[in-house]
Design a protein around this motif. Structure first.
Motif, PDB file in Angstrom:
ATOM      1  N   ASP A   1       0.834  -1.204   0.000  1.00 44.26           N
ATOM      2  CA  ASP A   1       0.000   0.000   0.000  1.00 44.26           C
ATOM      3  C   ASP A   1       0.872   1.258   0.000  1.00 44.26           C
ATOM      4  N   LEU A   2       1.901   1.254   0.846  1.00 48.28           N
ATOM      5  CA  LEU A   2       2.697   2.457   1.031  1.00 48.28           C
ATOM      6  C   LEU A   2       3.505   2.809  -0.215  1.00 48.28           C
ATOM      7  N   ALA A   3       3.798   1.817  -1.046  1.00 47.39           N
ATOM      8  CA  ALA A   3       4.551   2.082  -2.278  1.00 47.39           C
ATOM      9  C   ALA A   3       3.811   3.058  -3.180  1.00 47.39           C
ATOM     10  N   ASP A   4       2.490   3.073  -3.122  1.00 46.24           N
ATOM     11  CA  ASP A   4       1.690   3.970  -3.955  1.00 46.24           C
ATOM     12  C   ASP A   4       1.303   5.256  -3.235  1.00 46.24           C
ATOM     13  N   ILE A   5       1.783   5.427  -2.001  1.00 53.12           N
ATOM     14  CA  ILE A   5       1.358   6.565  -1.187  1.00 53.12           C
ATOM     15  C   ILE A   5       2.483   7.560  -0.941  1.00 53.12           C
ATOM     16  N   VAL A   6       3.672   7.061  -0.624  1.00 52.35           N
ATOM     17  CA  VAL A   6       4.764   7.937  -0.202  1.00 52.35           C
ATOM     18  C   VAL A   6       5.154   8.896  -1.322  1.00 52.35           C
ATOM     19  N   GLU A   7       5.223  10.168  -0.982  1.00 47.30           N
ATOM     20  CA  GLU A   7       5.622  11.220  -1.914  1.00 47.30           C
ATOM     21  C   GLU A   7       6.801  11.984  -1.328  1.00 47.30           C
ATOM     22  N   PRO A   8       7.683  12.539  -2.164  1.00 50.29           N
ATOM     23  CA  PRO A   8       8.862  13.236  -1.649  1.00 50.29           C
ATOM     24  C   PRO A   8       8.544  14.388  -0.713  1.00 50.29           C
ATOM     25  N   GLN A   9       7.403  15.045  -0.904  1.00 52.97           N
ATOM     26  CA  GLN A   9       7.085  16.212  -0.092  1.00 52.97           C
ATOM     27  C   GLN A   9       6.474  15.863   1.261  1.00 52.97           C
ATOM     28  N   MET A  10       6.274  14.596   1.548  1.00 54.85           N
ATOM     29  CA  MET A  10       5.660  14.200   2.816  1.00 54.85           C
ATOM     30  C   MET A  10       6.623  14.403   3.973  1.00 54.85           C
ATOM     31  N   SER A  11       6.087  14.805   5.114  1.00 52.46           N
ATOM     32  CA  SER A  11       6.880  14.938   6.331  1.00 52.46           C
ATOM     33  C   SER A  11       6.871  13.606   7.079  1.00 52.46           C
ATOM     34  N   LEU A  12       7.672  13.536   8.117  1.00 53.64           N
ATOM     35  CA  LEU A  12       7.696  12.314   8.933  1.00 53.64           C
ATOM     36  C   LEU A  12       6.324  12.044   9.543  1.00 53.64           C
ATOM     37  N   LEU A  13       5.621  13.101   9.945  1.00 48.46           N
ATOM     38  CA  LEU A  13       4.297  12.913  10.535  1.00 48.46           C
ATOM     39  C   LEU A  13       3.309  12.356   9.512  1.00 48.46           C
ATOM     40  N   ASP A  14       3.438  12.772   8.264  1.00 52.57           N
ATOM     41  CA  ASP A  14       2.593  12.208   7.212  1.00 52.57           C
ATOM     42  C   ASP A  14       2.869  10.710   7.067  1.00 52.57           C
TER      43      ASP A  14
END
Length: 382
Positions: A198-211
């Motif tokens: 699931d996370l492979a399709d979610i993580v984006e470079p602009q995400m913070s650690l909290l995201d």
């Protein structure tokens, strides 16, 4: 998103929700005590870092509002699923201490009347200092085995727990054994939702650690878990998905412990190649040692850093193994690999959630030494 110039300060700022102190370029572990309760010597002087705080409940942490990149279509949220069926959970007996009361009392008495206690405390202090060293980029440690039942997941859980205890920066445990892995059970997770795929399709470079942590299972002491599946048979994880997730997450976590599939699975081979240190779990049995020796001989034919960066863990699953464990360990060391022996522990043998306070003292010491050596090996490679 953390930046390359001040990676760990940015991570700590995200964790605490406050600005990082000026000049902070690294973090240290939690000074003062060890997991066995002894006082430790202070780690080498470094710039102060803010203490970790509980992650606040932001929209990324709510089940109804998963993160989506700007302009991307909303992501469908999977349903939460219990790690253990409620009725099956009721069949579990009360967790046992790793050693009997008589053994614990005898060991405590020997420590009082002997001079070994001071040497043991000094060793634990040195080990703690190793585990608390700062890192400039995230270290990835892969744990695998050549067959099931070798103690692979137990070793991964012990390593992740040790790093989370000693380090102040965030630690991640990844389950890359998606079919029916038991890492969430070992770590005491109650429910699962988002998985590695699931996370492979979610993580984006602009995400913070909290995201990012909004999609992970939070564990004690600043650690997080990324499950491989929701316990369903047939779940798959391909190498492209694994690589995408690990590259994306490396910037957020100081140490990542990966519980891989057994060899020679493709994802396991990729994980071993990409990691900075490798751990090969093996049962302390004649067939387990024989198979492990064959694998180490094969590794000898690869570039030297592969065998030099490999640590074998021999786990005793019964009180009286059928082999001379120390002699077997010496034979395995002749290949150039490092070997650690994890002694029999009643608490570990029960197969339930890992509770460090119930581990036998020799088990805690062995696990801490193992974590320190593996961490040192991981720092020798980029």
């Amino acid at each position: 998103m953390p930046n390359a110039d001040n990676w760990q300060s940015d991570v700590l700022r995200d964790l605490s929700g406050t600005a990082a102190p000026q000049g902070t370029t690294g973090t240290t572990g939690r000074p003062g005590t060890t997991d066995t309760g002894e006082r430790t010597a202070p780690a080498p002087a470094q710039a102060p870092a803010p203490a970790p705080a509980q992650v606040p409940r932001t929209p990324a942490h709510t089940e109804s509002a998963p993160y989506t990149a700007r302009g991307a279509r909303p992501l469908g949220a999977p349903d939460s699923r219990a790690v253990v069926d409620r009725e099956l959970a009721g069949t579990a007996r009360r967790p046992r201490q790793g050693e009997s009361l008589a053994v614990r009392a005898s060991r405590a008495l020997r420590r009082i009347v002997s001079s070994s206690a001071a040497r043991e405390v000094a060793e634990i202090t040195r080990t703690a200092e190793v585990l608390q060293r700062p890192v400039t980029t995230g270290r990835q440690i892969a744990v695998t085995s050549i067959r099931g039942g070798a103690g692979k997941t137990t070793v991964a859980a012990l390593l992740g727990t040790a790093y989370a205890h000693y380090r102040q920066d965030p630690v991640l445990l990844v389950e890359a054994d998606p079919a029916l892995g038991s890492l969430p059970l070992r770590l005491g997770a109650e429910t699962l939702r988002w998985t590695t795929a699931d996370l492979a399709d979610i993580v984006e470079p602009q995400m913070s650690l909290l995201d990012v942590t909004g999609y992970l299972v939070q564990l004690p002491e600043n650690a997080w878990l990324l499950p491989g599946s929701q316990g369903r048979i047939g779940a798959m994880l391909d190498t492209a998905t694994y690589e995408r997730v690990m590259v994306a997450l490396r910037r957020y976590f100081s140490v990542t412990v990966v519980d891989c599939e057994t060899l020679p699975a493709e994802v396991a081979r990729v994980a071993l190649t990409a990691s900075q240190a490798r751990v090969l779990a093996a049962p302390a049995t004649l067939d387990g040692v024989t198979s492990t020796y064959a694998v180490l001989q094969w590794l000898q034919g690869l570039p030297r850093h592969v065998i030099a960066g490999t640590v074998v863990v021999l786990s005793s699953t019964v009180a009286r193994p059928g082999i001379d464990v120390e002699a077997a360990a010496d034979r395995l060391r002749s290949t150039g690999a490092s070997v650690h022996v994890l002694p029999y522990d009643r608490h570990l043998a029960a197969g339930g959630a890992l509770r460090t306070e119930l581990l036998a003292r020799p088990t805690r010491l062995a696990a801490t030494r193992l974590a320190a050596e593996v961490f040192e090996l991981s720092q020798k490679r980029r």
